[in-house]
Design a protein around this motif. Structure first.
Motif, PDB file in Angstrom:
ATOM      1  N   LEU A 302      -2.018 -20.771 -16.289  1.00  0.00           N
ATOM      2  CA  LEU A 302      -0.805 -20.957 -15.502  1.00  0.00           C
ATOM      3  C   LEU A 302       0.258 -21.650 -16.341  1.00  0.00           C
ATOM      4  O   LEU A 302      -0.011 -22.615 -17.057  1.00  0.00           O
ATOM      5  N   LEU A 303       1.476 -21.138 -16.259  1.00  0.00           N
ATOM      6  CA  LEU A 303       2.603 -21.761 -16.933  1.00  0.00           C
ATOM      7  C   LEU A 303       3.241 -22.800 -16.018  1.00  0.00           C
ATOM      8  O   LEU A 303       3.161 -22.707 -14.795  1.00  0.00           O
ATOM      9  N   GLN A 304       3.901 -23.779 -16.618  1.00  0.00           N
ATOM     10  CA  GLN A 304       4.516 -24.830 -15.825  1.00  0.00           C
ATOM     11  C   GLN A 304       5.582 -24.272 -14.887  1.00  0.00           C
ATOM     12  O   GLN A 304       5.712 -24.712 -13.742  1.00  0.00           O
ATOM     13  N   GLU A 305       6.334 -23.279 -15.350  1.00  0.00           N
ATOM     14  CA  GLU A 305       7.355 -22.706 -14.475  1.00  0.00           C
ATOM     15  C   GLU A 305       6.742 -21.985 -13.276  1.00  0.00           C
ATOM     16  O   GLU A 305       7.334 -21.969 -12.187  1.00  0.00           O
ATOM     17  N   GLU A 306       5.550 -21.411 -13.444  1.00  0.00           N
ATOM     18  CA  GLU A 306       4.864 -20.789 -12.317  1.00  0.00           C
ATOM     19  C   GLU A 306       4.441 -21.840 -11.293  1.00  0.00           C
ATOM     20  O   GLU A 306       4.571 -21.621 -10.080  1.00  0.00           O
ATOM     21  N   LEU A 307       3.940 -22.967 -11.765  1.00  0.00           N
ATOM     22  CA  LEU A 307       3.562 -24.055 -10.857  1.00  0.00           C
ATOM     23  C   LEU A 307       4.777 -24.589 -10.109  1.00  0.00           C
ATOM     24  O   LEU A 307       4.716 -24.887  -8.915  1.00  0.00           O
ATOM     25  N   THR A 308       5.895 -24.713 -10.817  1.00  0.00           N
ATOM     26  CA  THR A 308       7.107 -25.216 -10.184  1.00  0.00           C
ATOM     27  C   THR A 308       7.589 -24.280  -9.096  1.00  0.00           C
ATOM     28  O   THR A 308       7.953 -24.710  -7.994  1.00  0.00           O
ATOM     29  N   VAL A 309       7.590 -22.978  -9.391  1.00  0.00           N
ATOM     30  CA  VAL A 309       8.023 -21.984  -8.404  1.00  0.00           C
ATOM     31  C   VAL A 309       7.122 -22.036  -7.176  1.00  0.00           C
ATOM     32  O   VAL A 309       7.597 -22.038  -6.031  1.00  0.00           O
ATOM     33  N   SER A 311       5.278 -24.516  -6.082  1.00  0.00           N
ATOM     34  CA  SER A 311       5.487 -25.767  -5.358  1.00  0.00           C
ATOM     35  C   SER A 311       6.762 -25.716  -4.532  1.00  0.00           C
ATOM     36  O   SER A 311       6.795 -26.176  -3.383  1.00  0.00           O
ATOM     37  N   ASP A 312       7.804 -25.146  -5.093  1.00  0.00           N
ATOM     38  CA  ASP A 312       9.078 -25.058  -4.378  1.00  0.00           C
ATOM     39  C   ASP A 312       8.954 -24.190  -3.137  1.00  0.00           C
ATOM     40  O   ASP A 312       9.493 -24.525  -2.074  1.00  0.00           O
ATOM     41  N   VAL A 313       8.261 -23.060  -3.258  1.00  0.00           N
ATOM     42  CA  VAL A 313       8.096 -22.174  -2.106  1.00  0.00           C
ATOM     43  C   VAL A 313       7.304 -22.873  -1.011  1.00  0.00           C
ATOM     44  O   VAL A 313       7.675 -22.854   0.170  1.00  0.00           O
ATOM     45  N   LEU A 314       6.209 -23.507  -1.385  1.00  0.00           N
ATOM     46  CA  LEU A 314       5.359 -24.180  -0.402  1.00  0.00           C
ATOM     47  C   LEU A 314       6.119 -25.310   0.288  1.00  0.00           C
ATOM     48  O   LEU A 314       6.075 -25.459   1.517  1.00  0.00           O
ATOM     49  N   ALA A 315       6.837 -26.119  -0.490  1.00  0.00           N
ATOM     50  CA  ALA A 315       7.595 -27.223   0.088  1.00  0.00           C
ATOM     51  C   ALA A 315       8.689 -26.705   1.013  1.00  0.00           C
ATOM     52  O   ALA A 315       8.952 -27.288   2.069  1.00  0.00           O
ATOM     53  N   GLY A 316       9.319 -25.587   0.634  1.00  0.00           N
ATOM     54  CA  GLY A 316      10.372 -25.029   1.463  1.00  0.00           C
ATOM     55  C   GLY A 316       9.870 -24.550   2.805  1.00  0.00           C
ATOM     56  O   GLY A 316      10.503 -24.778   3.840  1.00  0.00           O
ATOM     57  N   VAL A 317       8.705 -23.911   2.818  1.00  0.00           N
ATOM     58  CA  VAL A 317       8.135 -23.424   4.075  1.00  0.00           C
ATOM     59  C   VAL A 317       7.725 -24.580   4.970  1.00  0.00           C
ATOM     60  O   VAL A 317       8.023 -24.607   6.169  1.00  0.00           O
ATOM     61  N   LEU A 318       7.056 -25.579   4.395  1.00  0.00           N
ATOM     62  CA  LEU A 318       6.532 -26.677   5.198  1.00  0.00           C
ATOM     63  C   LEU A 318       7.614 -27.652   5.664  1.00  0.00           C
ATOM     64  O   LEU A 318       7.401 -28.406   6.609  1.00  0.00           O
ATOM     65  N   SER A 319       8.763 -27.651   5.002  1.00  0.00           N
ATOM     66  CA  SER A 319       9.841 -28.551   5.409  1.00  0.00           C
ATOM     67  C   SER A 319      10.878 -27.855   6.275  1.00  0.00           C
ATOM     68  O   SER A 319      11.900 -28.442   6.600  1.00  0.00           O
ATOM     69  N   SER A 320      10.604 -26.615   6.676  1.00  0.00           N
ATOM     70  CA  SER A 320      11.527 -25.893   7.543  1.00  0.00           C
ATOM     71  C   SER A 320      11.520 -26.505   8.934  1.00  0.00           C
ATOM     72  O   SER A 320      10.729 -27.392   9.252  1.00  0.00           O
ATOM     73  N   GLU A 321      12.411 -26.015   9.788  1.00  0.00           N
ATOM     74  CA  GLU A 321      12.563 -26.585  11.128  1.00  0.00           C
ATOM     75  C   GLU A 321      11.253 -26.552  11.902  1.00  0.00           C
ATOM     76  O   GLU A 321      10.919 -27.470  12.639  1.00  0.00           O
ATOM     77  N   GLU A 322      10.487 -25.468  11.767  1.00  0.00           N
ATOM     78  CA  GLU A 322       9.203 -25.347  12.441  1.00  0.00           C
ATOM     79  C   GLU A 322       8.062 -25.497  11.437  1.00  0.00           C
ATOM     80  O   GLU A 322       7.016 -24.901  11.590  1.00  0.00           O
ATOM     81  N   GLY A 323       8.318 -26.282  10.393  1.00  0.00           N
ATOM     82  CA  GLY A 323       7.348 -26.390   9.310  1.00  0.00           C
ATOM     83  C   GLY A 323       5.975 -26.821   9.789  1.00  0.00           C
ATOM     84  O   GLY A 323       5.819 -27.896  10.359  1.00  0.00           O
ATOM     85  N   SER A 324       4.978 -25.987   9.567  1.00  0.00           N
ATOM     86  CA  SER A 324       3.597 -26.250   9.955  1.00  0.00           C
ATOM     87  C   SER A 324       2.744 -25.233   9.240  1.00  0.00           C
ATOM     88  O   SER A 324       3.260 -24.283   8.642  1.00  0.00           O
ATOM     89  N   PRO A 325       1.408 -25.415   9.258  1.00  0.00           N
ATOM     90  CA  PRO A 325       0.563 -24.366   8.683  1.00  0.00           C
ATOM     91  C   PRO A 325       0.838 -22.998   9.287  1.00  0.00           C
ATOM     92  O   PRO A 325       0.727 -21.979   8.600  1.00  0.00           O
ATOM     93  N   LEU A 326       1.212 -22.948  10.582  1.00  0.00           N
ATOM     94  CA  LEU A 326       1.493 -21.656  11.203  1.00  0.00           C
ATOM     95  C   LEU A 326       2.697 -20.985  10.560  1.00  0.00           C
ATOM     96  O   LEU A 326       2.747 -19.756  10.446  1.00  0.00           O
ATOM     97  N   SER A 327       3.686 -21.770  10.135  1.00  0.00           N
ATOM     98  CA  SER A 327       4.849 -21.192   9.458  1.00  0.00           C
ATOM     99  C   SER A 327       4.427 -20.506   8.168  1.00  0.00           C
ATOM    100  O   SER A 327       5.016 -19.500   7.768  1.00  0.00           O
ATOM    101  N   LEU A 328       3.414 -21.047   7.514  1.00  0.00           N
ATOM    102  CA  LEU A 328       2.905 -20.452   6.282  1.00  0.00           C
ATOM    103  C   LEU A 328       1.997 -19.267   6.580  1.00  0.00           C
ATOM    104  O   LEU A 328       2.093 -18.212   5.943  1.00  0.00           O
ATOM    105  N   LEU A 329       1.109 -19.419   7.567  1.00  0.00           N
ATOM    106  CA  LEU A 329       0.174 -18.348   7.898  1.00  0.00           C
ATOM    107  C   LEU A 329       0.904 -17.101   8.388  1.00  0.00           C
ATOM    108  O   LEU A 329       0.470 -15.970   8.138  1.00  0.00           O
ATOM    109  N   PHE A 330       1.989 -17.289   9.116  1.00  0.00           N
ATOM    110  CA  PHE A 330       2.728 -16.165   9.691  1.00  0.00           C
ATOM    111  C   PHE A 330       4.060 -15.937   8.984  1.00  0.00           C
ATOM    112  O   PHE A 330       4.993 -15.416   9.588  1.00  0.00           O
ATOM    113  N   HIS A 331       4.165 -16.335   7.754  1.00  0.00           N
ATOM    114  CA  HIS A 331       5.420 -16.126   7.023  1.00  0.00           C
ATOM    115  C   HIS A 331       5.750 -14.637   6.982  1.00  0.00           C
ATOM    116  O   HIS A 331       4.851 -13.789   6.835  1.00  0.00           O
ATOM    117  N   PRO A 332       7.021 -14.267   7.116  1.00  0.00           N
ATOM    118  CA  PRO A 332       7.388 -12.840   7.107  1.00  0.00           C
ATOM    119  C   PRO A 332       7.014 -12.114   5.817  1.00  0.00           C
ATOM    120  O   PRO A 332       6.866 -10.894   5.813  1.00  0.00           O
TER     121      PRO A 332
END
Length: 569
Positions: A302-309, A311-332
């Protein structure tokens, strides 16, 4: 608020939720630390492996609770198995590394191929039993879970139980498991999540279905993307189309198509989807390698830029208005499957120090299952009869038909450098991987060709790629060998055994093949004997490994045919 902060606060986060949920551990860890879990389980464990002992002593409550009939062959005795949770024996004395290997090896069959839980019981019963205990008996408080030997392992086993445990059993642990998932995603660095060896994202990707319900915003956004004719909709269709690929020979091509499509629309994507597009490029870029190249294995690390990308996606989903595991499980978009793609390593060290290049994709086929098994256990999984035949028959030229990505021929070529080894497989992606394996290991005696073999050249009329018969390809590039002795090996060829053997009929009749080894199900043996003909003597050996041919799961028979020497052509 923590979910939107930088992820380097792991120690602080753990301390905070441990303090907030301070309670007694579910059990007290007894037994000296320098004694192995197997020996702590019972006095008879010195004669038994840990997995056998664990199943024998801890499966009783699983059978009683789920109604699943556990076969005695896996080491469980219904008369002596414990009928209830025994935390001292079944929680504290667990070999997490062994469970990790078993779950990583067989999770793709459960998630990608929808294999039932009974198949897991047959292969790795200790995983099934441990998954029940981790869900219902062990580490039931946040404190005990966070301080256990392997928190990600407990979480993975609980996620697995949600897939195979049955509705009634699952509903009892659903909420707590999802909460653990959220805490793990919040507190663990991305490098730990992707590099742990536990198939967390793969297992979680299967949970976006009833009885869970997608958040309102997720349903609304999925509908928007599905109907959108602009760049967001194009990304949606490209990624889900890629996930729907069912033939592994098409995967690298489809991965390149996804990269090209994202390059065309990247500048016009909505702000929220740009990180997901970057994640997709990182994930599919590990698959879209050059088939003609002979460099190193793809996706070595794994490259560092891949880890950063990621992490950013995961943090963005979980910090959304309805951020929860369900937001990740049912992401579009298939975010979890993309994250799982980043967790796949592109190589494994197996027998004789061979570095084997592996597929970095998961689809419902034998390659995905084989690659997961090799990566988990660090072994080729080849039938021992193959190498034994090469040595005992003094073979100088070996042809492996249906070689997949070369788990067996790579080891064989390294072990017998004086033998010319040839591999044929109809999947071009597999042969591209094998050529890279050959280059990485300097296997000058190994050659790989993408070729579909049929009973006659007339049968090649409808084929798009290279097609031939065994007889036409003879002597398989071994022309320079004086008095070459040829061995044909066919291992669990799915659906084409009779066609391949019929295409070699002239060689069998002309007594030009010295030995043939066929690993298949017992029902195929009479047909194989007939097609090989009277010039051979036969021996049948029963292998301990279950067959994967057409999903039979039955025992494998290795049919060994040896040319009668007086009749050598």
């Amino acid at each position: 608020r923590l979910s939107s902060k930088p992820r380097h606060c792991l120690a602080l986060r753990r301390a905070m939720f441990l303090t907030a949920y301070n309670s007694q551990s579910y059990y007290e860890n007894s037994g000296p630390a320098d004694v192995s879990p197997a020996k702590r389980l019972s006095g008879t464990s010195a004669r038994m492996g840990w997995a056998t002992t664990y199943v024998a002593e801890c499966a009783g409550v699983v059978a009683a609770s789920t109604g699943l009939v556990l076969p005695s062959a896996i080491g469980y005795d219904a008369a002596t198995g414990a009928p209830s949770c025994d935390a001292r024996r079944c929680c504290s004395h667990v070999e997490f590394p062994q469970l990790r290997r078993g779950l990583a090896a067989f999770a793709p069959a459960t998630v990608i191929s929808n294999a039932p839980g009974e198949r897991v019981v047959a292969h790795v019963p200790e995983v099934y039993v441990a998954a029940y205990h981790m869900s219902h008996c062990c580490y039931q408080t946040l404190q005990s879970w966070a301080s256990c030997p392997d928190p990600l392992g407990v979480l993975s086993l609980r996620l697995f139980w949600l897939l195979v445990g049955g509705t009634d059993s699952v509903m009892k642990v659903l909420a707590s498991t999802l909460y653990m998932l959220r805490l793990a995603l919040d507190t663990e660095p991305m490098a730990s999540l992707l590099g742990s060896g536990w198939p967390i994202f793969l297992l979680a990707s299967k949970l976006g279905a009833p009885p869970l319900q997608a958040p309102h915003e997720a349903r609304k956004e999925r509908a928007r993307q599905r109907e959108d004719s602009g760049p967001d909709g194009r990304l949606h269709r490209a990624l889900w189309g890629y996930m729907a690929v069912r033939t592994d020979s098409n995967v690298p091509e489809e991965a390149q198509n996804v990269k090209d499509e994202i390059a065309r629309i990247a500048a016009e994507l909505s702000t929220a989807l740009r990180p997901v597009a970057d994640l997709a490029v990182a994930a599919v870029g590990r698959v879209a390698f050059d088939h003609g190249a002979s460099g190193g294995c793809p996706a070595e690390a794994l490259l560092q830029e891949e880890l950063t990308v990621a992490s950013d996606v995961l943090a963005g989903v979980l910090s959304s208005e309805e951020g929860s595991p369900l937001s990740l499980l049912f992401h579009p978009l298939p975010v979890l499957r993309l994250l799982d793609g980043l967790s796949l390593r592109g190589s494994a060290i197996i027998e004789h120090g061979v570095r084997l290049c592996l597929p970095t994709w998961r689809i419902a086929d034998m390659d995905t299952s084989k690659a997961a098994w090799v990566q988990a256990f660090g072994r080729s999984g080849c039938h021992e009869d193959f190498a034994e035949l090469v040595a005992s028959r003094n073979s100088t030229c070996v042809l492996d038909i249906g070689a997949q990505f070369g788990t067996c021929v790579a080891v064989l070529a390294k072990r017998f450098p004086q033998v010319q080894v040839r591999a044929m497989e109809w999947r071009s992606a597999d042969m591209a991987l094998l050529r890279r394996t050959s280059a990485v290991n300097s296997l000058g005696n190994l050659q790989a060709r993408a070729m579909r073999l049929t009973r006659s050249l007339a049968g090649c009329a409808q084929e798009r790629g290279p097609c031939s018969t065994v007889a036409v390809e003879y002597p398989f590039g071994c022309e320079g060998l004086a008095a070459h002795r040829i061995l044909l090996w066919l291992s669990e060829v799915n659906g084409g055994l009779s066609e391949i053997l019929e295409g070699a009929a002239d060689l069998f009749e002309g007594r030009l093949i010295d030995a043939v080894g066929i690993a298949t199900v017992a029902a195929d043996v009479p047909l194989a004997r007939r097609l090989l003909g009277p010039s051979f003597t036969f021996e049948e050996r029963v292998s301990a490994a279950p067959s994967s041919v057409q999903g039979s799961g039955g025992p494998v028979v290795v049919l060994i045919a040896t040319l009668q020497r007086a009749e050598r052509g």
